[in-house]
Motif scaffolding. Structure first.
Motif, PDB file in Angstrom:
ATOM      1  N   ARG A  78       1.041  -1.204   0.027  1.00 38.19           N
ATOM      2  CA  ARG A  78      -0.011  -0.023   0.041  1.00 38.19           C
ATOM      3  C   ARG A  78       0.838   1.341   0.014  1.00 38.19           C
ATOM      4  O   ARG A  78       0.483   2.307   0.511  1.00 38.19           O
ATOM      5  N   TYR A 133     -14.166  -4.206  12.692  1.00 39.43           N
ATOM      6  CA  TYR A 133     -14.786  -4.317  11.394  1.00 39.43           C
ATOM      7  C   TYR A 133     -15.649  -5.637  11.374  1.00 39.43           C
ATOM      8  O   TYR A 133     -16.448  -5.913  10.374  1.00 39.43           O
ATOM      9  N   HIS A 143     -14.848  -0.129  -4.538  1.00 38.84           N
ATOM     10  CA  HIS A 143     -15.374  -0.248  -3.321  1.00 38.84           C
ATOM     11  C   HIS A 143     -14.603  -1.626  -2.537  1.00 38.84           C
ATOM     12  O   HIS A 143     -14.262  -1.571  -1.290  1.00 38.84           O
ATOM     13  N   LYS A 203     -11.078  -0.767  -1.933  1.00 42.23           N
ATOM     14  CA  LYS A 203     -11.048   0.215  -0.615  1.00 42.23           C
ATOM     15  C   LYS A 203     -11.174  -0.589   0.654  1.00 42.23           C
ATOM     16  O   LYS A 203     -10.663  -0.512   1.604  1.00 42.23           O
ATOM     17  N   GLY A 204     -12.258  -1.403   0.631  1.00 44.42           N
ATOM     18  CA  GLY A 204     -12.739  -2.435   1.798  1.00 44.42           C
ATOM     19  C   GLY A 204     -11.337  -3.143   2.238  1.00 44.42           C
ATOM     20  O   GLY A 204     -11.164  -3.281   3.483  1.00 44.42           O
ATOM     21  N   SER A 264      -8.269  -2.752   1.335  1.00 43.20           N
ATOM     22  CA  SER A 264      -7.346  -1.804   2.139  1.00 43.20           C
ATOM     23  C   SER A 264      -7.514  -1.409   3.450  1.00 43.20           C
ATOM     24  O   SER A 264      -6.618  -0.971   4.109  1.00 43.20           O
ATOM     25  N   THR A 265      -8.893  -1.456   3.823  1.00 46.32           N
ATOM     26  CA  THR A 265      -9.232  -0.838   5.106  1.00 46.32           C
ATOM     27  C   THR A 265      -8.692  -1.904   6.415  1.00 46.32           C
ATOM     28  O   THR A 265      -8.531  -1.298   7.496  1.00 46.32           O
ATOM     29  N   ARG A 267      -5.307  -8.040   6.187  1.00 46.35           N
ATOM     30  CA  ARG A 267      -5.166  -7.847   4.949  1.00 46.35           C
ATOM     31  C   ARG A 267      -4.358  -8.649   4.017  1.00 46.35           C
ATOM     32  O   ARG A 267      -4.774  -9.265   3.005  1.00 46.35           O
ATOM     33  N   LEU A 314     -17.909  -4.791   5.435  1.00 46.45           N
ATOM     34  CA  LEU A 314     -17.728  -3.518   5.046  1.00 46.45           C
ATOM     35  C   LEU A 314     -18.188  -3.558   3.515  1.00 46.45           C
ATOM     36  O   LEU A 314     -18.831  -2.485   3.217  1.00 46.45           O
TER      37      LEU A 314
END
Length: 197
Positions: free
Chosen positions: A40, A99, A132, A135-136, A138-139, A145, A186
């Motif tokens: 990232r 999460y 999305h 993004k989910g 990477s969150t 992850r 998410l």
């Protein structure tokens, strides 16, 4: 003593410059994408790809051809990225609890009502949904992850993931389950057609 023409020079005595340039040109883009997904960070990813290519070119003589060259390069890039994360101590234990789905006293999952469900076809065709999902992922905390990335996206087995991350297979399985559960939570707004991740 006359110097060799450029095309006859060797890199580490194993591969000529033209072959090295071809190997780099054909593989650098996907290697950079892979490293950036794992780290990232574009700058760190570029460093990892450079280290990986140098390592691959130096080790080309040891490549036995038991797998495809791309598979071999994929493994080198992944190992280098994970090594970089360890050095940076970014794969530290982080909580994923925020999460995860919430359950009531009867162990029933609490969630918002679903008024509609987006079809799988709509999900696959929508660039916004793909963004999305990315993004989910990477969150999620890095320690979860990366396991999700290695197992579900890069295609490593549980045993290979455990070996790469120096974890037990049971630990990988638990973290993968939790990462998938967190990602599902998410992504639920997008699945309901709300597009709020």
């Amino acid at each position: 003593m006359a110097s060799e023409p450029s095309s006859q020079k060797t890199l580490g005595g194993l591969v000529d410059d033209a072959a090295a340039e071809l190997l780099v040109r054909e593989n650098i883009a996907w290697m950079l994408d892979l490293a950036e997904r794992l780290l990232r960070d574009r700058g760190l990813a570029e460093d990892v790809v450079q280290e990986s290519l140098i390592s691959a070119l130096r080790g080309l003589g040891d490549f036995k051809g038991e797998s495809a060259l791309k598979t071999w390069l994929h493994r080198i890039t992944t190992n280098t990225a994970i090594s970089k994360l360890r050095k940076l101590k970014r794969v530290a234990e982080e909580s994923i609890d925020d999460y995860l789905p919430v359950f009531d006293q009867n162990d029933c999952r609490l969630e918002l009502p679903w008024t509609q469900l987006v079809s799988l076809q709509e999900l696959l065709e929508t660039e916004e949904i793909r963004e999305h999902v990315a993004k989910g992922i990477s969150t999620l905390p890095d320690s979860y992850r990366i396991i999700l990335q290695l197992r579900d996206i890069e295609g490593y087995s549980t045993a290979e993931t455990a070996e790469l991350l120096e974890l037990s297979t049971d630990n990988v399985k638990v973290r993968l389950h939790r990462a998938r559960s967190a990602l599902k939570k998410l992504l639920e707004p997008a699945l309901r057609g709300e597009m709020q991740i």
